[in-house]
Design a protein around this motif. Structure first.
Motif, mmCIF file in Angstrom:
data_model
loop_
_atom_site.group_PDB
_atom_site.id
_atom_site.type_symbol
_atom_site.label_atom_id
_atom_site.label_comp_id
_atom_site.label_asym_id
_atom_site.label_seq_id
_atom_site.Cartn_x
_atom_site.Cartn_y
_atom_site.Cartn_z
ATOM 1 N N SER A 125 37.549 -6.999 22.659
ATOM 2 C CA SER A 125 36.940 -5.691 22.689
ATOM 3 C C SER A 125 36.479 -4.808 24.111
ATOM 4 C CB SER A 125 35.033 -5.981 21.995
ATOM 5 O OG SER A 125 35.251 -7.126 21.243
ATOM 6 N N VAL A 126 36.489 -5.901 24.977
ATOM 7 C CA VAL A 126 36.385 -5.056 26.371
ATOM 8 C C VAL A 126 37.632 -4.259 26.713
ATOM 9 C CG1 VAL A 126 36.240 -5.456 28.651
ATOM 10 C CG2 VAL A 126 34.752 -6.617 27.463
ATOM 11 N N ALA A 127 38.832 -4.929 26.268
ATOM 12 C CA ALA A 127 40.163 -4.132 26.418
ATOM 13 C C ALA A 127 39.957 -2.760 25.768
ATOM 14 C CB ALA A 127 41.297 -4.965 26.238
ATOM 15 N N ILE A 128 39.480 -2.797 24.631
ATOM 16 C CA ILE A 128 39.728 -1.702 23.732
ATOM 17 C C ILE A 128 38.723 -0.584 24.334
ATOM 18 C CG2 ILE A 128 39.036 -0.791 21.174
ATOM 19 C CD1 ILE A 128 40.196 -3.404 20.318
ATOM 20 N N SER A 129 37.433 -1.181 24.751
ATOM 21 C CA SER A 129 36.640 -0.208 25.029
ATOM 22 C C SER A 129 36.966 0.732 26.401
ATOM 23 C CB SER A 129 35.301 -1.201 25.432
ATOM 24 O OG SER A 129 34.768 -1.753 24.088
ATOM 25 N N ILE A 130 37.602 -0.379 27.309
ATOM 26 C CA ILE A 130 37.965 0.478 28.495
ATOM 27 C C ILE A 130 38.939 1.406 28.301
ATOM 28 C CG2 ILE A 130 39.028 0.004 30.801
ATOM 29 C CD1 ILE A 130 37.665 -2.511 31.057
ATOM 30 N N SER B 131 38.270 -10.336 8.416
ATOM 31 C CA SER B 131 37.595 -11.734 8.940
ATOM 32 C C SER B 131 36.435 -11.442 9.862
ATOM 33 C CB SER B 131 38.511 -12.329 9.758
ATOM 34 O OG SER B 131 38.825 -11.906 10.887
ATOM 35 N N ALA B 132 35.519 -12.174 10.023
ATOM 36 C CA ALA B 132 34.374 -12.085 10.806
ATOM 37 C C ALA B 132 34.737 -11.852 12.090
ATOM 38 C CB ALA B 132 33.600 -13.563 10.707
ATOM 39 N N GLU B 133 35.919 -12.384 12.587
ATOM 40 C CA GLU B 133 36.433 -12.121 13.969
ATOM 41 C C GLU B 133 36.476 -10.378 14.272
ATOM 42 O OE1 GLU B 133 38.872 -15.045 15.660
ATOM 43 O OE2 GLU B 133 39.418 -13.594 17.278
ATOM 44 N N ILE B 134 37.534 -9.916 13.226
ATOM 45 C CA ILE B 134 37.728 -8.621 13.308
ATOM 46 C C ILE B 134 36.573 -7.631 13.154
ATOM 47 C CG2 ILE B 134 39.334 -6.868 12.384
ATOM 48 C CD1 ILE B 134 41.012 -8.733 13.081
ATOM 49 N N SER B 135 35.691 -8.090 12.277
ATOM 50 C CA SER B 135 34.422 -7.126 12.227
ATOM 51 C C SER B 135 33.707 -7.135 13.573
ATOM 52 C CB SER B 135 33.738 -7.730 11.111
ATOM 53 O OG SER B 135 33.974 -8.257 10.148
ATOM 54 N N ALA B 136 33.779 -8.366 14.180
ATOM 55 C CA ALA B 136 32.918 -8.385 15.487
ATOM 56 C C ALA B 136 33.740 -7.487 16.376
ATOM 57 C CB ALA B 136 33.004 -9.994 15.836
ATOM 58 N N ILE B 137 34.988 -7.718 16.523
ATOM 59 C CA ILE B 137 35.762 -6.649 17.399
ATOM 60 C C ILE B 137 35.416 -5.308 17.068
ATOM 61 C CG2 ILE B 137 37.868 -6.093 18.257
ATOM 62 C CD1 ILE B 137 38.786 -9.097 17.930
ATOM 63 N N ILE B 138 35.485 -4.946 15.918
ATOM 64 C CA ILE B 138 35.364 -3.438 15.434
ATOM 65 C C ILE B 138 33.967 -3.191 16.092
ATOM 66 C CG2 ILE B 138 34.768 -2.038 13.695
ATOM 67 C CD1 ILE B 138 37.002 -3.303 12.086
ATOM 68 N N VAL B 139 32.840 -3.820 15.887
ATOM 69 C CA VAL B 139 31.611 -3.757 16.339
ATOM 70 C C VAL B 139 31.390 -3.472 17.577
ATOM 71 C CG1 VAL B 139 29.209 -4.139 16.252
ATOM 72 C CG2 VAL B 139 30.400 -4.289 14.140
ATOM 73 N N PHE B 140 31.853 -4.493 18.351
ATOM 74 C CA PHE B 140 31.703 -4.325 19.809
ATOM 75 C C PHE B 140 32.631 -3.364 20.483
ATOM 76 C CE2 PHE B 140 30.341 -8.964 19.347
ATOM 77 C CZ PHE B 140 28.995 -8.750 19.686
ATOM 78 N N SER B 141 33.776 -2.985 19.728
ATOM 79 C CA SER B 141 34.551 -1.885 20.710
ATOM 80 C C SER B 141 33.771 -0.655 20.278
ATOM 81 C CB SER B 141 35.748 -1.983 20.002
ATOM 82 O OG SER B 141 36.388 -3.223 20.027
ATOM 83 N N PHE B 142 33.225 -0.393 19.158
ATOM 84 C CA PHE B 142 32.457 1.005 18.726
ATOM 85 C C PHE B 142 31.363 0.952 19.769
ATOM 86 C CE2 PHE B 142 28.937 2.783 16.144
ATOM 87 C CZ PHE B 142 29.815 3.944 15.904
ATOM 88 N N TRP B 143 30.648 0.035 20.078
ATOM 89 C CA TRP B 143 29.698 -0.125 20.971
ATOM 90 C C TRP B 143 30.208 0.304 22.573
ATOM 91 C CZ3 TRP B 143 27.971 -5.037 23.560
ATOM 92 C CH2 TRP B 143 26.818 -4.796 24.604
ATOM 93 N N GLY B 144 31.272 -0.742 22.913
ATOM 94 C CA GLY B 144 31.562 -0.554 24.160
ATOM 95 C C GLY B 144 32.360 0.829 24.427
ATOM 96 N N VAL B 145 33.116 1.625 23.391
ATOM 97 C CA VAL B 145 33.871 2.651 23.665
ATOM 98 C C VAL B 145 32.634 3.823 23.995
ATOM 99 C CG1 VAL B 145 34.944 4.502 22.645
ATOM 100 C CG2 VAL B 145 35.828 2.001 22.419
ATOM 101 N N VAL C 19 25.117 4.553 18.376
ATOM 102 C CA VAL C 19 25.177 3.158 18.993
ATOM 103 C C VAL C 19 23.840 2.788 19.756
ATOM 104 C CG1 VAL C 19 26.373 2.097 20.990
ATOM 105 C CG2 VAL C 19 27.549 3.502 19.608
ATOM 106 N N ARG C 20 23.222 3.639 20.324
ATOM 107 C CA ARG C 20 21.983 3.155 21.079
ATOM 108 C C ARG C 20 20.838 2.636 20.247
ATOM 109 N NH1 ARG C 20 22.755 6.954 26.010
ATOM 110 N NH2 ARG C 20 24.418 5.736 27.007
ATOM 111 N N ILE C 21 20.636 3.426 19.156
ATOM 112 C CA ILE C 21 19.679 3.248 18.053
ATOM 113 C C ILE C 21 19.698 1.959 17.146
ATOM 114 C CG2 ILE C 21 18.165 3.990 16.064
ATOM 115 C CD1 ILE C 21 18.614 7.052 17.270
#
Ligand SMILES: Nc1ncnc2c1ncn2[C@@H]1O[C@H](COP(=O)(O)OP(=O)(O)OP(=O)(O)O)[C@@H](O)[C@H]1O
Ligand SMILES: [Mg+2]
Lengths: 224, 257
Positions: free
Chosen positions: A32-37, A90-104, A65-67
């Motif tokens: 997620s960090v890599a995608i976010s950056i 998968s749960a892992e992919i969903s997590a990556i999607i959510v964290f990237s959504f936030w990180g981006v 994202v903030r709310i």
């Protein structure tokens, strides 16, 4: 030892399981960090655009994202979307999607902030020296932006890593999850396990986040 | 030989912010001869910066022409304009050095952009640092320098492009009177030894008196008066020039007293 409840780690593969869980968490964070950056930089540059539409869209995105707590987003993506769209992620992919959504979003905002904090006169004096726009970006703006960005984005990365523990909520076998399983399994034999296991979990997080935050403050000092 | 070198014709520029619009330049025409030290004086908001920024097209005028050495800048391609700009040096009130790089690296910078070989780059940069009297600070960082020294570095940096024109927008306004004098002397020295046409933008009378040969008085986006410094100062015709003179005299009295 008995009192601290650390003995549970030496039973079977408990410790290995914990490390395994940690690795899942780190993997989710890293991806997620890599995608976010990467996407964050692009989004940040876009956000400096004068276009009204882009401004409104990015404002709404940031507000969402903030709310919205990440946990809610996780549930929406993992349970909600699988039901509505009948796909299987998968749960892992969903997590990556959510964290990237936030990180981006966060990264984009940092990039935008760093870009607009470079005074206009920096662009102008380099233009006046006869530099092309691309050279100005490459040699003048980019180095200064990156310098401002590094401490901030490292701060973001550490926060992302810490937040990954949320993932447990949707059942990824991840550190806290494993920890809880170990605690549950040993409730009888080792009632103090709660303390011991969480102490170790804390230590593991600390071991990951501490070098990153040290690096951050070092870079901050050096480039401030 | 007093051939015209910079020819500004009927330059207009209007800024519009939301519903407000300001006419910063209202048809300014000026002829700046080659090898002159030409001053433009005016009160704050007169349009001086806008004028000078239109000369190297940092700002695109709405109307009018800028002709330098026979070339109409508005007709140049992007690439041609870029090359032309290297010959039109500009120094600013805030020196705009790269804070993370040494003095020498800052001065080398335009040469690096022009892909001058490394050894030659360094030799040239040192030569210009010598010229501005800062050879001993080559390895210092800008944060270790005084304002006057920073401006010297900025001057050395712009000289590496071997400009034919030097535009100075309030180049001494951030400096104390003594340092101002030193910088002006340096500019004069550069003018005398390198034959560069210099345009000095200022709101200070004494700057004009110190080194300019000709002066234009700008007020409210209009050139009110233009001529030799001697004529304009001894026998001002326009209201704006008279007012500036008065302000200048009071300032001088304050400074001496
Ligand atoms: N980028 C801009 N956007 C909007 N208005 C501007 C802009 N730049 C200048 N102006 C306006 O144009 C007018 C002339 O400004 P300019 O900066 O040329 O004045 P100046 O003579 O250089 O003043 P100073 O001595 O304060 O630097 C002012 O009224 C100013 O508010
Ligand atoms: Mg100005």
């Amino acid at each position: 030892m008995q009192n601290l409840g650390l003995d549970v780690f030496f039973k079977g593969t408990n410790f290995l399981r914990l490390l395994d869980g940690l690795w899942v968490a780190v993997r989710i964070s890293l991806i997620s960090v890599a995608i976010s950056i990467i996407l964050g930089i692009a989004v940040g540059v876009l956000m400096t655009s004068k276009s009204r539409i882009i401004k409104v869209v990015s404002k709404i995105y940031l507000e969402i994202v903030r709310i919205m707590p990440q946990m809610v987003l996780l549930f929406i993506v993992y349970f909600g979307s699988t039901r509505v769209f009948r796909w299987n992620i998968s749960a892992e992919i969903s997590a990556i999607i959510v964290f990237s959504f936030w990180g981006v979003a966060e990264m984009g905002d940092l990039v935008r902030g760093a870009l607009i904090s470079i005074p206009k006169i920096q662009y102008e004096s380099s233009e006046a020296l006869g530099m092309a726009a691309s050279q100005t970006y490459l040699y003048i703006i980019l180095p200064q932006t990156v310098r401002r960005l590094i401490p901030l984005s490292i701060n973001l990365i550490t926060r992302m890593i810490k937040t990954t523990s949320l993932v447990m909520m949707i059942g990824i076998v991840e550190v806290l999850k494993v920890a809880q399983q170990i605690i549950e399994a040993n409730r009888r034999v080792s009632p103090n396990a709660t303390f011991g296991v969480f102490a170790v979990v804390f230590l593991l997080y600390f071991l990951i986040c501490w070098p990153i935050s040290r690096l951050a403050s070092y870079l901050e000092k050096r480039w401030a | 030989m007093n051939t015209s070198y910079i020819e500004i014709r009927n330059l207009s520029k209007k800024y519009t912010v939301k519903d407000n619009s300001v006419e910063a330049l209202k048809g300014v025409s000026l002829t700046i001869p080659k090898n002159e030290i030409f001053g433009v004086i005016g009160l704050s908001g007169a349009g001086k910066s806008t004028l000078v920024r239109c000369i190297n097209l940092l700002e695109k005028p709405d109307d009018g022409e800028v002709i330098i050495d026979g070339q109409n800048l508005l007709e140049l391609s992007k690439q041609e304009l870029r090359l032309k700009r290297q010959k039109i040096g500009m120094i600013f009130q805030h020196f705009n050095l790269l804070e993370q790089q040494t003095v020498l690296e800052n001065v080398c910078f335009p040469l690096e952009i022009r892909r001058v070989p490394k050894a030659e780059r360094k030799k040239k940069a040192l030569e210009f640092l010598e010229k501005v009297g800062l050879a001993d600070k080559a390895n210092a960082y800008p944060s270790q320098l005084s304002g006057g020294q920073k401006q010297r570095v900025a001057i050395a940096r712009v000289l590496t492009n071997e400009p034919e024109v030097l535009l100075c927008d309030e180049a001494t306004s951030a400096l104390d009177p003594e340092t101002t004098k030193n910088i002006l002397n340096l500019l004069k020295h550069i003018h005398d030894t390198m034959g560069i046409t210099i345009v000095i933008i200022t709101h200070e009378m004494r700057v004009i008196k110190e080194i300019c040969t000709q002066v234009a008085v700008l007020d409210n986006g209009v050139v009110q008066e233009c001529g030799s410094v001697k004529d304009v100062f001894e026998n001002p015709q326009s209201k704006s020039a008279k007012r500036l003179l008065l302000i200048g005299e009071t300032e001088e009295a304050n400074y001496v007293g």
